[in-house]
Structures are given as C-alpha cells and as structure tokens.
Design a protein around this motif. Sequence first.
Motif, PDB file in Angstrom:
ATOM      1  N   UNK A  24       8.385  12.007  24.032  1.00 59.93           N
ATOM      2  CA  UNK A  24       9.394  10.965  24.271  1.00 59.93           C
ATOM      3  C   UNK A  24       9.613  10.765  25.774  1.00 59.93           C
ATOM      4  N   UNK A  25       9.730   9.522  26.161  1.00 61.58           N
ATOM      5  CA  UNK A  25       9.971   9.123  27.552  1.00 61.58           C
ATOM      6  C   UNK A  25       8.800   9.442  28.477  1.00 61.58           C
ATOM      7  N   UNK A  26       7.603   9.603  27.904  1.00 64.06           N
ATOM      8  CA  UNK A  26       6.423   9.892  28.732  1.00 64.06           C
ATOM      9  C   UNK A  26       5.762   8.620  29.244  1.00 64.06           C
ATOM     10  N   UNK A  61       8.238  13.513  18.638  1.00 65.50           N
ATOM     11  CA  UNK A  61       9.669  13.768  18.799  1.00 65.50           C
ATOM     12  C   UNK A  61       9.886  15.068  19.551  1.00 65.50           C
ATOM     13  N   UNK A  62      11.072  15.214  20.108  1.00 61.88           N
ATOM     14  CA  UNK A  62      11.433  16.476  20.740  1.00 61.88           C
ATOM     15  C   UNK A  62      11.476  17.585  19.694  1.00 61.88           C
ATOM     16  N   UNK A  63      11.766  17.221  18.446  1.00 60.87           N
ATOM     17  CA  UNK A  63      11.778  18.161  17.332  1.00 60.87           C
ATOM     18  C   UNK A  63      10.331  18.343  16.845  1.00 60.87           C
ATOM     19  N   UNK A  64       9.761  19.521  17.106  1.00 62.48           N
ATOM     20  CA  UNK A  64       8.361  19.783  16.771  1.00 62.48           C
ATOM     21  C   UNK A  64       8.094  19.661  15.273  1.00 62.48           C
ATOM     22  N   UNK A  65       9.023  20.085  14.427  1.00 62.36           N
ATOM     23  CA  UNK A  65       8.820  19.994  12.980  1.00 62.36           C
ATOM     24  C   UNK A  65       8.649  18.547  12.538  1.00 62.36           C
ATOM     25  N   UNK A  66       9.449  17.656  13.109  1.00 64.33           N
ATOM     26  CA  UNK A  66       9.356  16.234  12.758  1.00 64.33           C
ATOM     27  C   UNK A  66       8.005  15.657  13.198  1.00 64.33           C
ATOM     28  N   UNK A  67       7.567  16.027  14.392  1.00 59.51           N
ATOM     29  CA  UNK A  67       6.260  15.574  14.881  1.00 59.51           C
ATOM     30  C   UNK A  67       5.142  16.108  13.996  1.00 59.51           C
ATOM     31  N   UNK A  68       5.218  17.376  13.624  1.00 60.41           N
ATOM     32  CA  UNK A  68       4.175  17.979  12.785  1.00 60.41           C
ATOM     33  C   UNK A  68       4.145  17.337  11.397  1.00 60.41           C
ATOM     34  N   UNK A  90       0.843  13.018  29.138  1.00 61.56           N
ATOM     35  CA  UNK A  90       1.709  14.162  29.395  1.00 61.56           C
ATOM     36  C   UNK A  90       2.127  14.111  30.860  1.00 61.56           C
ATOM     37  N   UNK A  91       3.400  13.879  31.078  1.00 58.48           N
ATOM     38  CA  UNK A  91       3.917  13.898  32.435  1.00 58.48           C
ATOM     39  C   UNK A  91       5.428  14.061  32.394  1.00 58.48           C
ATOM     40  N   UNK A  92       5.992  14.302  33.561  1.00 54.05           N
ATOM     41  CA  UNK A  92       7.443  14.498  33.580  1.00 54.05           C
ATOM     42  C   UNK A  92       8.147  13.151  33.738  1.00 54.05           C
ATOM     43  N   UNK A  93       9.436  13.082  33.382  1.00 57.61           N
ATOM     44  CA  UNK A  93      10.169  11.807  33.398  1.00 57.61           C
ATOM     45  C   UNK A  93      10.209  11.117  34.760  1.00 57.61           C
ATOM     46  N   UNK A  94      10.286  11.879  35.847  1.00 58.74           N
ATOM     47  CA  UNK A  94      10.336  11.262  37.180  1.00 58.74           C
ATOM     48  C   UNK A  94       8.999  10.591  37.485  1.00 58.74           C
ATOM     49  N   UNK A  95       7.909  11.296  37.189  1.00 62.00           N
ATOM     50  CA  UNK A  95       6.583  10.708  37.396  1.00 62.00           C
ATOM     51  C   UNK A  95       6.418   9.450  36.562  1.00 62.00           C
ATOM     52  N   UNK A  96       6.923   9.460  35.340  1.00 61.02           N
ATOM     53  CA  UNK A  96       6.837   8.298  34.459  1.00 61.02           C
ATOM     54  C   UNK A  96       7.526   7.096  35.085  1.00 61.02           C
ATOM     55  N   UNK A  97       8.712   7.299  35.648  1.00 53.99           N
ATOM     56  CA  UNK A  97       9.439   6.191  36.276  1.00 53.99           C
ATOM     57  C   UNK A  97       8.657   5.609  37.448  1.00 53.99           C
ATOM     58  N   UNK A  98       8.014   6.452  38.240  1.00 56.38           N
ATOM     59  CA  UNK A  98       7.233   5.983  39.382  1.00 56.38           C
ATOM     60  C   UNK A  98       6.037   5.159  38.904  1.00 56.38           C
ATOM     61  N   UNK A  99       5.317   5.678  37.911  1.00 55.26           N
ATOM     62  CA  UNK A  99       4.151   4.964  37.378  1.00 55.26           C
ATOM     63  C   UNK A  99       4.579   3.634  36.746  1.00 55.26           C
ATOM     64  N   UNK A 100       5.662   3.661  35.964  1.00 52.07           N
ATOM     65  CA  UNK A 100       6.140   2.421  35.328  1.00 52.07           C
ATOM     66  C   UNK A 100       6.512   1.381  36.368  1.00 52.07           C
ATOM     67  N   UNK A 101       7.158   1.801  37.444  1.00 49.52           N
ATOM     68  CA  UNK A 101       7.538   0.856  38.501  1.00 49.52           C
ATOM     69  C   UNK A 101       6.293   0.211  39.107  1.00 49.52           C
ATOM     70  N   UNK A 102       5.233   1.009  39.299  1.00 49.44           N
ATOM     71  CA  UNK A 102       3.992   0.467  39.860  1.00 49.44           C
ATOM     72  C   UNK A 102       3.334  -0.507  38.896  1.00 49.44           C
TER      73      UNK A 102
END
Length: 180
Positions: A30-32, A130-137, A163-175
């Motif tokens: 989520x939010x990747x 999902x953040x909930x691994x059981x739901x994803x599985x 796979x990346x962290x939320x801050x990196x995601x925001x930078x990439x999305x802005x670009x």
Amino acid sequence: LPDDPENVFEEDLLDYGHEQPLYILALGNPKSGVSTLCKSLAERLGVQLISVETFIDALLNKIKEHEENGDEVDEEGNPKEWMTPIEKSIMQNLSDGNAIPQEIIIELLNAKLAAELTISRGFILDFPMYENLDKTMNWAHRLVQEEIKLPEGGQFSHVIYVENDPIETKVVAAKIFENP
C-alpha cells in the motif's frame, strides 16, 4: 537504411497481430505507487487496467451520469435497469458501510478478464496487497487456485513488483506528473 516494403501499414498490422498481448501482474505494498504506475503503463501500452479502484470509480461515474440524465425508458415507457445485479450489490455494501465481499470482487475481476478487449489487447492487474499479510495471502491463494481466471491458459507474461518507501514514492510520483 533498408527501404520500407510497398505496403508498410499492412505489414506493421500483420506484425502487431502476431504479437501476444501483454498479461501483466503488478504488485506493491500500500502507498508504494503501484496503482499510479499501473495507470500510466496501461495508457502507454494500450492495455486494460484491471483494479478494484477502477471498478468503483467507473460505478460512481455511472451513478453520477444517471443522476444527471435520469432514467432511460423502454418502448412501453417503463424505466430501464441501469445497474447490473453485481453493481447493485456493491452499492448496497458500500451504502451499509461494509467492505465489498471478496466473492463479488472476484466476480468483477473475472468478468473484466474474460472481456474480448482485455483478451485481445492485454491487461495490467493491479493486484490487491494489504498491510495485513493474511488478507494479502488470501488473495494470492485465490489467484493460485484459479478462482481469478486468467485468459488463455492462465499465465502472466510479466510480473512487476514495486517496493519502495513512502517518501521515495512521493518523489517519483511528482516526477511522473511533471513529465508524463
């Protein structure tokens, strides 16, 4: 450079017709940024975007359009049904404040995956994680057990994992939004 054949368009069309459509599975936490990536790739590649978010957006747009234009009527003046039974079920669940049951989501996914345009052009499946691994599985199990039915033999041509962290995601999305 080699000369183009006499009928370039026809040869290009034949080459394109012999290519296999892209069947892409996209995964990400989520939010990747995976949904944003999927939207961009679907537009650029000319393939169908398949995601729960896309279904809900389309349904809400359909409701808005219906509210603006009113009921269509048949030859006898009776209002036509404008929502499918599955759309009614989704709206009922959302109106009641409930999550959409997985069975309904799978039915939606399967309908979209079986559509002629999806089969011929290809698709990107923005797979729910999902953040909930059981739901994803649980979702992954349903895909592996072929409850989610892929066209033509049930194989993806490509898998993308973001796979990346939320801050990196925001930078990439802005670009991406600066230079689409």
